[in-house]
Structure formats: C-alpha cells, structure tokens
Design an enzyme around this catalytic site. Structure first.
Site, short mmCIF file in Angstrom:
data_model
loop_
_atom_site.label_atom_id
_atom_site.label_comp_id
_atom_site.label_asym_id
_atom_site.label_seq_id
_atom_site.Cartn_x
_atom_site.Cartn_y
_atom_site.Cartn_z
N HIS A 164 6.30 -26.98 -3.07
CA HIS A 164 5.68 -28.16 -4.22
C HIS A 164 4.65 -28.57 -4.18
CE1 HIS A 164 8.27 -30.21 -0.19
NE2 HIS A 164 7.25 -30.09 -0.28
N ILE A 201 4.95 -32.27 0.78
CA ILE A 201 5.23 -33.56 1.71
C ILE A 201 4.81 -35.24 1.25
CG2 ILE A 201 6.47 -35.28 3.47
CD1 ILE A 201 7.66 -32.47 2.77
N SER A 216 11.46 -46.52 15.58
CA SER A 216 10.55 -47.30 14.68
C SER A 216 9.47 -47.11 14.77
CB SER A 216 11.47 -49.25 15.29
OG SER A 216 10.42 -49.04 15.92
N GLY A 217 9.37 -45.68 14.15
CA GLY A 217 7.52 -45.75 13.93
C GLY A 217 7.76 -46.28 12.42
N ILE A 219 11.19 -47.62 10.43
CA ILE A 219 10.95 -49.05 10.35
C ILE A 219 10.91 -49.22 8.51
CG2 ILE A 219 8.47 -50.03 10.05
CD1 ILE A 219 11.21 -51.11 12.12
N ALA A 247 -1.55 -39.01 5.42
CA ALA A 247 -2.62 -38.01 4.49
C ALA A 247 -3.49 -38.15 4.60
CB ALA A 247 -1.22 -38.82 2.96
N HIS A 300 -12.67 -67.07 -2.89
CA HIS A 300 -11.01 -68.16 -2.66
C HIS A 300 -10.65 -68.04 -3.91
CE1 HIS A 300 -9.51 -71.62 -1.29
NE2 HIS A 300 -10.04 -72.08 -2.28
#
Ligand SMILES: Cc1cc2nc3c(=O)[nH]c(=O)nc-3n(C[C@H](O)[C@H](O)[C@H](O)COP(=O)(O)OP(=O)(O)OC[C@H]3O[C@@H](n4cnc5c(N)ncnc54)[C@H](O)[C@@H]3O)c2cc1C
Length: 481
Positions: free
Chosen positions: A37, A41, A196-197, A201, A334, A460
């Site tokens: 592809h 990834i 939980s990387g 997560i 990436a 602001h």
C-alpha cells in the site's frame, strides 16, 4: 540489463515516499518499491485512519455535553460504527491516492512487489507476499514489476508491524491488533486493551467514546509510560472520569478464549490475580521492525532487537545501504521517519550543513481525549541525567480561552536547565495540545532562551497562552494564577 537508479527506496511509508520526493528534487534518479500500500502503515493503518475515528469520537463526546453549552438536541446522537469506519477508510484511501499522485508528479518510478537486497547496489523485486486487501487502495497504474534493479544507494524504509507477546498472540478474531481494531467486524460491548502506549490508549479512548466498556492493562506504573508522569496522571483521571477502567503495574499473565469472549488473568503489583472477561482484546504491546527477508544478513547489515542500526544520517555499517523510519528504531513516529528520509537523501546528494536527526527534539502526540503532547526530557529523565532544573506549570483552569471552550482540564509544564536557561522539555495535556506543542518544538530547535520565550507575544485569547504562562511560572513571574 537491470534498470539503474541513483536511489532505490524499499517501502513507501512516510519515511520512504518523502525521501523519494526529496531525492528527485535534488536531481537523483529515484525508484520506490512497495509490496502492499502506498503511504505505508501511517496513511493506511496508523496515524491517519485512527485520527479519522477519533474525530468521530470527539464530535460524539461533544454532542453528549451540548447542554453545557446551552444547546438542546431532540433525541440522541449515537455512532453508526459501519459509517464511522467507512469514513476512516475513505480518508485513508484519499491519502493513499495522494501518494500515487506525488510519485507521478515528482517522476519517482514505483516498482510493485517485494524487494530483497542481493548485494550492495542491487535488489531483486519478487512477487508480493502481502496481497492488496483494501478495495479502495488498488495497485496503482503504470508501476514497474518484478525483476532486478540496481542503484548507487539503497534506502530501507520497510517500517514495522505489531509485536506479539508469547502465548497471547493476536488471532484477528478475539485478540485484535490495530488492523482489526481499525476495521472491526463487530462492535464489542466490552474490550480489554493490553498496553497503554499511544496506540493502545487512542483505541481505548475511541471505543469508550462510542459506548464500549473498556479496561486498560499497563505493566508500567503509569499510562503512556514515555510521557511525563504528572501529565499522564491528569490524563488518567479524565479517562477514568469518562468511564475507562485502568490497571497500572499490572500484567496480563494469560488469556483464555471462549467462543465469543476472552478472559485475561491480570496480575497486579500486590501479587493478586484478577480475571477480566471481555468480548474482545486489543494487543497493543508495541511494534517491531520489518527486517526479515530483506537480505540484510547476507550483505552484513547490523541490526539490534528487530531494528537496523544507523548513524544520525541513516547510514548503516555497509556502504551504500541506509535505513530510515520505524525499521531504524524508536521513536517509531511518522514525522521522525519523514525527517530521517530527508536528512538521509540530502546527505547522499552531498548537500552541505546537513544536521543529524536529534531524537530528543522529536515531538510525541497522543490523540486520546484528553490529548497529550510533549517534546524533550520529562522531569524524571532530566533528574536522572543529573540536570539542575526549573519547572513551570500552568493549568488550563486559569486560561480564559480554555474556560470559554469548556475545556478547562489541562496542564502545560515546562522544564528548563537552571544554569543555562535551555528549554529541556515541554509537556501538555488538554484540548488541542497536539497542535500547540509545535511552538515548543520550534523554540527548542532554535535554541531559544527562557528570556526570548517570555518576550514572545502570544495571541489572546488562546490556549497557547498557557505555554507562555508556564514559562513565566518557571521563573516566578506568572501573571494569571
Ligand atoms: C494504529 C497506529 C497509529 C499511529 N498513529 C501515529 C500518529 O498519530 N503519529 C505518528 O507520528 N505515528 C503514528 N503511528 C506510527 C506510524 O504509523 C509509523 O511511525 C510510520 O508509519 C513509520 O513510517 P515508515 O515509513 O518507517 O514505515 P511504514 O509506514 O510502516 O511503511 C513501510 C512500507 O514498507 C513496505 N514494505 C515492507 N517491506 C517491504 C519489502 N520487502 N518490499 C517492498 N515493500 C516493503 C510496507 O508495505 C509499507 O508500506 C501509528 C501507528 C499505528 C499502528
């Protein structure tokens, strides 16, 4: 006779395709080999489709709080998972096509098949072992085919794949990797996420938002273990508020499967074992480099724990062979792959003043709700290195824009070297911090001092004002808290 190039790149992920574009910009005759592809990834099964899913989740999360904004909705907003997934796949397909367009526009030859290095300067492209499975992403037209090709420089950019724990190997049905999690055949009612990387997560956050009962099991003491502990403690609190169950310092020791569910035996730090049953499990215990069947051993390229060893410019120990991106080691991101690709081909082209990639300045972003973003050293790492530091913090609860947005749960934390005023690290949790962190990345790259940051005017009202206030706080000059 084999067709000859200046540069052949194996793999068209963000490392490979960006390197190819830069190489042709520099006048190098370039080909890229891809077996599955265009876009790798990242575009097809990583960064992009996950962000599309998380965008649906974010809108759904907001819709559940319309009342807080004085808005009334008759009825309920819910997720049509098939449509959510179709949108995500569509976004990937669009970008996959975009890479094809870029290759054509930049006159990069695309060779379709599986590449193997036969000797320095030569590759053989054989039949792909990975058939194209996505109907939206067909093999592009006008590609070159199997055969022998030669090049002065060969860049390996073959990426990575999911790592599996022995005995808890993903089976694609009950135990998913990110492939199945991105394109679920059924929507589970309950889900265990092991690890939980960032990848784990993000999926935990997405599935929770669309109504799934999610349990996260992490072996380290904190979630998102590479991030600053203070920041992840805030993220954890908010994720738990959204209904996620989180175990840390806990290990999935074994998994039992039944017809339509899995039971994880979770060992906690007190030595107790809990059994947690769920419809599905996602194994998110990291990734490993694609170094196999590339002929690396035969040509003597050195590897270490599934990654190719390189210097700061992508050079391996074998002249003429380079590696970039995930296959060249962490951080497996990436933008790190892209940057390494550019540095590598600029060095090959002999440009002056090419700087080696500085991994300490690679930002990291996690797009869960709440988002987490960082660059540089955590407080713990800075202390570990024996640095004398100054730490500044600013809470989103004291930021006007965050309050107006209804997003006042967040923190900006900065770490300076006490002696030199060098910005060592910046860590953020809260709304849009994945967009904001770049301000600190630029500052670090320009070796900006605390004084210059304090004299920079921030617009602001913006959430970015928390960044300036955190810097001021590090020097006892905070204005709005
Ligand atoms: C679920 C998920 C979410 C992610 N989210 C993010 C994110 O938000 N931000 C971020 O920065 N990173 C994210 N990542 C990581 C990111 O996808 C990778 O860091 C990035 O894709 C690495 O790029 P690469 O060019 O090194 O390799 P890849 O993108 O893996 O591409 C490698 C390519 O090489 C091809 N290939 C391999 N071997 C051969 C061969 N022998 N012959 C021909 N072709 C071959 C493969 O088919 C593939 O297309 C995520 C990853 C996952 C899994």
């Amino acid at each position: 006779m084999a067709e000859n190039y200046d540069v052949i790149i194996i793999g068209s992920g963000p490392g490979g395709y960006v390197a190819a574009v830069r190489a042709t910009q520099l006048g190098l005759k370039t080909a890229i080999v891809e077996r599955e592809h265009l876009g790798g990834i990242c575009l097809n099964w990583g960064c992009i489709p996950t962000k599309a899913l998380l965008r649906s989740a974010e809108i759904l999360d907001h819709s559940n709080h319309l009342k807080d904004y004085g808005l009334v909705l008759e009825g309920k907003v819910s997720a049509d998972v098939k449509a959510v997934v179709a949108r995500s796949r569509g976004v990937s397909a669009r970008l996959n096509g975009g890479v094809g367009f870029l290759m054509k526009k930049n006159k990069v030859d695309v060779i379709w098949g599986e590449a193997k290095i036969t000797k320095p300067g030569e590759i053989v492209v054989g039949k792909s072992s990975k058939p194209v499975v996505e109907p939206q992403n067909p093999v592009p037209k006008n590609v070159k085919g199997e055969g022998t090709y030669t090049a002065k420089h060969i860049i390996v950019a073959t990426g990575a794949r999911p790592r599996a724990l022995p005995g808890i190997e993903p089976d694609g049905k009950l135990i998913w990797t990110y492939f199945e999690a991105l394109k679920p055949d059924v929507l589970p009612k309950s889900l265990i996420v092991m690890g939980s990387g960032a990848i784990g997560i993000e999926f935990a956050s997405f599935y929770r938002s669309i109504g799934v009962d999610v349990t996260v099991v992490e072996v380290m003491p904190t979630i998102m273990p590479v991030e600053d502990a203070e920041v992840t403690a805030i993220a954890r609190k908010q994720l738990e508020k959204r209904g996620l169950k989180i175990f840390t310092s806990a290990k999935v020791a074994k998994v039992e499967k039944s017809a339509n569910s899995v039971t994880a035996h979770v060992e906690t730090s007190d030595g107790k074992v809990q059994q947690i049953t769920a419809d599905r499990m996602i194994s998110a215990v990291g990734v490993q480099g694609n170094i196999e069947n590339l002929g690396l051993e035969a040509v003597g390229v050195k590897t270490d724990r599934s990654c190719i060893i390189i210097d700061g410019y992508g050079k391996t120990n074998v002249a003429g062979i380079y590696a970039i991106g995930d296959v060249a080691g962490p951080p497996m991101l990436a933008h790190k792959a892209e940057h390494e690709g550019v540095v590598c081909v600029e060095k090959i082209a002999g440009l002056p003043n090419v700087h080696a990639t500085d991994k300490n300045k690679v930002p990291g972003c996690t797009y869960c709700n709440p988002q987490v973003a960082s660059v540089g050293l955590t407080e713990a790492k800075a202390k570990e290195q024996g640095r004398d530091i100054r730490v500044g913090r600013f809470s989103f609860a004291a930021n006007g824009k965050a309050i107006a947005l209804g997003e006042d749960q967040g923190l900006c934390k900065v770490i300076f070297d006490k002696k030199t005023g060098e910005l060592l690290g910046a860590h953020m949790v809260g709304a849009e911090v994945t967009e904001l962190i770049q301000g600190f990345v630029v500052a670090m790259n320009l070796e900006t001092t605390e004084e210059e940051l304090m004299h920079t005017i921030f617009p602001h009202p913006t959430v970015s004002e928390t960044m300036k206030e955190a810097v001021l706080d590090a020097y006892g000059r905070v204005l709005n808290a």
